[in-house]
Design an enzyme around this catalytic site. Sequence first.
Site: not given
Length: 305
Positions: A148, A172, A244, A247, A270, A279
């Site tokens: 990211r 995250k 992104h 990615r 994830h 994704y």
Amino acid sequence: MNWDSYIKSYQSYLKIERGLSKNTIENYSFDIERLCLFLDQNNSFVSPITIGGELVQQFIYSVSKEVNPRSQARIISGLKSFFSYLIFEEYRTDNPLELIETPKTGRKLPDILAVDEIDRLIEAIDLTTNEGERNRAMLETLYGCGLRVSELVALKISDLFFEEGFIKITGKGNKQRFVPISEITQKYIQLYRETSRNHSGIQKGFEDTLFLNRRGRQLTRAMIFTIIKNLAIKIDLNKTISPHTLRHSFATHLLENGADLRSIQLMLGHESITTTEIYVHLDRKFLTEVLHSFHPRNNFDSLEK
């Protein structure tokens, strides 16, 4: 307590108890502040404790005229989370968004770049400038490791474990993972460190930050967006791309070359493999090839025996 007090309390909860990143907390807060602005403009002097479903419905209706269904769904989700927190803390007993339906947005497949398009982007970098080696190293890292943009700008020199072939990523919710890094990506990072980075005036507190701006400080996410956008314009790439996109392309190209979803999930960071499935962009041609290659009923000769 007024709205500001409740919002600050909610922000502390998101940071301390849920471990969310600064950017995520800001996005959650923005949706609540947007509701507050609507209330002010309509002279509705209610608190988070007394606001009812009808008033919230009016706000959602006004928002629907300005944003697309996907953004509308995000706003509803963010507000539901805020009022669920108030219920959890026993400030109120009901959620005013309980009966508000989230608009159907469908599944949006991410945009990706072909390998030759990524090559063209990187080849378009002007290596004669002070930032050239840095920009090449950044794009190679984004695409080579599937990061990211927030993970890229936060990358530290102390996170590089080149002898082991990994880099440590803080994703995250401050969750850490180790991502494999290829020798070619390592090479470009080392070139950057030995050239332009070593010759720039590094500001105090950023000695361990890998990618620096011309003032010797950490790059912003917006700057990475700008660099990639300008490169796309330079090669006349008729696609709207962002960090992104690299990615997405990382995940897609791995899958198309035989990698399994579980491995991709771990590299992307994830929590749920369902996120990875959404994704990763799959075209029909690739699915057909998978079926023909691996399904036992596609071997006609074996069925004839």
